[in-house]
Motif scaffolding. Sequence first.
Motif, PDB file in Angstrom:
ATOM      1  N   LYS A 295       0.853  -1.184   0.000  1.00 41.36           N
ATOM      2  CA  LYS A 295       0.000   0.000   0.000  1.00 41.36           C
ATOM      3  C   LYS A 295       0.891   1.236   0.000  1.00 41.36           C
ATOM      4  O   LYS A 295       2.107   1.140   0.254  1.00 41.36           O
ATOM      5  CB  LYS A 295      -0.921  -0.010   1.204  1.00 41.36           C
ATOM      6  N   PRO A 296       0.351   2.426  -0.252  1.00 41.64           N
ATOM      7  CA  PRO A 296       1.198   3.620  -0.383  1.00 41.64           C
ATOM      8  C   PRO A 296       1.860   4.007   0.938  1.00 41.64           C
ATOM      9  O   PRO A 296       1.383   3.689   2.029  1.00 41.64           O
ATOM     10  CB  PRO A 296       0.210   4.704  -0.833  1.00 41.64           C
ATOM     11  N   TYR A 297       2.981   4.713   0.812  1.00 43.10           N
ATOM     12  CA  TYR A 297       3.579   5.367   1.973  1.00 43.10           C
ATOM     13  C   TYR A 297       2.678   6.530   2.378  1.00 43.10           C
ATOM     14  O   TYR A 297       2.042   7.172   1.534  1.00 43.10           O
ATOM     15  CB  TYR A 297       4.969   5.909   1.634  1.00 43.10           C
ATOM     16  N   THR A 298       2.645   6.813   3.664  1.00 45.62           N
ATOM     17  CA  THR A 298       1.895   7.968   4.154  1.00 45.62           C
ATOM     18  C   THR A 298       2.830   8.853   4.970  1.00 45.62           C
ATOM     19  O   THR A 298       3.960   8.463   5.296  1.00 45.62           O
ATOM     20  CB  THR A 298       0.698   7.531   5.020  1.00 45.62           C
ATOM     21  N   GLY A 299       2.360  10.029   5.325  1.00 46.93           N
ATOM     22  CA  GLY A 299       3.172  10.953   6.113  1.00 46.93           C
ATOM     23  C   GLY A 299       4.131  11.731   5.234  1.00 46.93           C
ATOM     24  O   GLY A 299       3.855  12.018   4.063  1.00 46.93           O
ATOM     25  N   SER A 300       5.283  12.068   5.791  1.00 49.58           N
ATOM     26  CA  SER A 300       6.294  12.823   5.054  1.00 49.58           C
ATOM     27  C   SER A 300       6.934  11.932   3.992  1.00 49.58           C
ATOM     28  O   SER A 300       7.414  10.836   4.289  1.00 49.58           O
ATOM     29  CB  SER A 300       7.367  13.341   6.036  1.00 49.58           C
ATOM     30  N   LEU A 301       6.935  12.411   2.753  1.00 46.77           N
ATOM     31  CA  LEU A 301       7.419  11.599   1.632  1.00 46.77           C
ATOM     32  C   LEU A 301       8.609  12.260   0.948  1.00 46.77           C
ATOM     33  O   LEU A 301       8.592  13.463   0.658  1.00 46.77           O
ATOM     34  CB  LEU A 301       6.286  11.401   0.609  1.00 46.77           C
ATOM     35  N   ASP A 302       9.635  11.455   0.665  1.00 48.20           N
ATOM     36  CA  ASP A 302      10.717  11.945  -0.179  1.00 48.20           C
ATOM     37  C   ASP A 302      10.413  11.551  -1.626  1.00 48.20           C
ATOM     38  O   ASP A 302       9.378  10.956  -1.927  1.00 48.20           O
ATOM     39  CB  ASP A 302      12.065  11.389   0.289  1.00 48.20           C
ATOM     40  N   SER A 303      11.330  11.873  -2.528  1.00 42.76           N
ATOM     41  CA  SER A 303      11.069  11.639  -3.953  1.00 42.76           C
ATOM     42  C   SER A 303      10.918  10.155  -4.273  1.00 42.76           C
ATOM     43  O   SER A 303      10.098   9.767  -5.113  1.00 42.76           O
ATOM     44  CB  SER A 303      12.187  12.242  -4.802  1.00 42.76           C
ATOM     45  N   SER A 304      11.707   9.295  -3.588  1.00 43.31           N
ATOM     46  CA  SER A 304      11.631   7.862  -3.887  1.00 43.31           C
ATOM     47  C   SER A 304      10.287   7.281  -3.425  1.00 43.31           C
ATOM     48  O   SER A 304       9.723   6.419  -4.096  1.00 43.31           O
ATOM     49  CB  SER A 304      12.797   7.122  -3.221  1.00 43.31           C
ATOM     50  N   LYS A 305       9.790   7.754  -2.278  1.00 46.65           N
ATOM     51  CA  LYS A 305       8.494   7.281  -1.791  1.00 46.65           C
ATOM     52  C   LYS A 305       7.358   7.791  -2.686  1.00 46.65           C
ATOM     53  O   LYS A 305       6.385   7.072  -2.936  1.00 46.65           O
ATOM     54  CB  LYS A 305       8.270   7.721  -0.351  1.00 46.65           C
ATOM     55  N   GLU A 306       7.487   9.004  -3.148  1.00 49.10           N
ATOM     56  CA  GLU A 306       6.476   9.542  -4.051  1.00 49.10           C
ATOM     57  C   GLU A 306       6.450   8.759  -5.358  1.00 49.10           C
ATOM     58  O   GLU A 306       5.383   8.515  -5.928  1.00 49.10           O
ATOM     59  CB  GLU A 306       6.753  11.020  -4.330  1.00 49.10           C
ATOM     60  N   ARG A 307       7.661   8.358  -5.834  1.00 46.95           N
ATOM     61  CA  ARG A 307       7.729   7.577  -7.069  1.00 46.95           C
ATOM     62  C   ARG A 307       7.077   6.199  -6.868  1.00 46.95           C
ATOM     63  O   ARG A 307       6.360   5.701  -7.730  1.00 46.95           O
ATOM     64  CB  ARG A 307       9.189   7.433  -7.505  1.00 46.95           C
ATOM     65  N   PHE A 308       7.335   5.591  -5.716  1.00 41.60           N
ATOM     66  CA  PHE A 308       6.706   4.312  -5.396  1.00 41.60           C
ATOM     67  C   PHE A 308       5.181   4.460  -5.364  1.00 41.60           C
ATOM     68  O   PHE A 308       4.453   3.651  -5.945  1.00 41.60           O
ATOM     69  CB  PHE A 308       7.218   3.798  -4.050  1.00 41.60           C
ATOM     70  N   ASN A 309       4.722   5.491  -4.687  1.00 39.00           N
ATOM     71  CA  ASN A 309       3.273   5.711  -4.595  1.00 39.00           C
ATOM     72  C   ASN A 309       2.649   5.948  -5.969  1.00 39.00           C
ATOM     73  O   ASN A 309       1.529   5.506  -6.236  1.00 39.00           O
ATOM     74  CB  ASN A 309       2.970   6.903  -3.688  1.00 39.00           C
ATOM     75  N   TYR A 310       3.391   6.651  -6.831  1.00 41.36           N
ATOM     76  CA  TYR A 310       2.859   6.932  -8.166  1.00 41.36           C
ATOM     77  C   TYR A 310       2.682   5.638  -8.955  1.00 41.36           C
ATOM     78  O   TYR A 310       1.634   5.414  -9.573  1.00 41.36           O
ATOM     79  CB  TYR A 310       3.794   7.885  -8.908  1.00 41.36           C
TER      80      TYR A 310
END
Length: 412
Positions: A295-310
Amino acid sequence: MESELLRRMLTSLASTSRLAIELFLKIQSDSESEGEDSDDAIETRNAYDTKLLVAFTDMLSIVERRFWVRETSTEWWDYIVMEVWDDEQWLQNFRMRKATFMGLYEALAPTLRRKDTRLRAALPVEKRVAIAIWKLATPDSYRSVANQFGVGKSTVEIVLMQACKAINRILLRRTVTLGNVQDIVDGFAQMGFPNCGGAIDGMHIPILAPPHLESEYVNWKGYFSMVLQALVDHRGRFIDINTGWPGKVYEARIFRNTWLFRKMQAGTFFTVGEAEMPIVILGDPAYPLMPWLMKPYTGSLDSSKERFNYRLSQCRMTVECAFGCLKARWRSLYRKLDLAESSIPAVIFACCALHNVCEGRGESFTQAWTSEVQHLEAEFAQPESRAITGAQRGAARIRDALREQFEAENQQ
């Protein structure tokens, strides 16, 4: 039995049939001509009672039935729909072409066929299937569908449930199934997420207030609903479905009580060769993070987490699109299903099976259908998902490994 009582019974029915009047007068005339003062008076009265009973029984079996069934027109179905309509008209009204409809009819015929009775001719199977499909595909009331097909309102209700149960018995396991796992994994890989076997989500189906425990069916948006939870493949076809839970229940609780959860937990849902990373399914923040559920990362996101979520979001769109097509094809799902809560799951299951039938037969989906349900979506907005925190360590490591892989691919 006294003759006067029998006379009253026949008299009460005589107004409905000329036959009853003729029989009564004939028997009464014959009995009076025998005379009441003879030595055989008692036997005559007994014979008279017997004749009245026989006449009464015969009359019930052949009395005219004008007051039971109203004459209705079936010309629209018999001569216009079946003989004149082209594929485009079938698609717009039944959400499938005539060839697909006839294939559905042939599959359901053995279960839905009924025999004629002495009282009426049975509805043809084609018409039974058409009534059910029309009711599912439109927001029309039972009375409106009844007038359209020239049948009684109660007939529509009965035929709908018979057809839905037949679809579930014959087609559900055949159509809502996993299929080729490798094809699904390859399909999601092309969309950007490796080792993915499906996307999962829940949808609330509006219903009327149930007579019992109605507060349990009020969801977070304030309307009565029943939850459909579905896992779909990369093409938007349903792999696994579960429904029947009240709208107040959290999606995570529903998921933990499903056959799918138990199979995924045991590692027996997907059967493929050895793999470095397990096949996972994708969910929104409402679902628990598991080694086999990302499932997506939540909270404070860096670029790698945002890419994963995308990437996860891009693949999760398949289940959202599947729900959109399901609602647009079978618009009755957005009209507060006017059924007992025990009957609603059968209708929802049938709609999912029909969705897969249409997708499998390559039936066109018109985007105009989506706009037709937009006003209904505004009235019955889906409740927002609520994130679950506290990820398991093993699941978090797998998610981080995927995130790092996506980051490495981006830097190449």
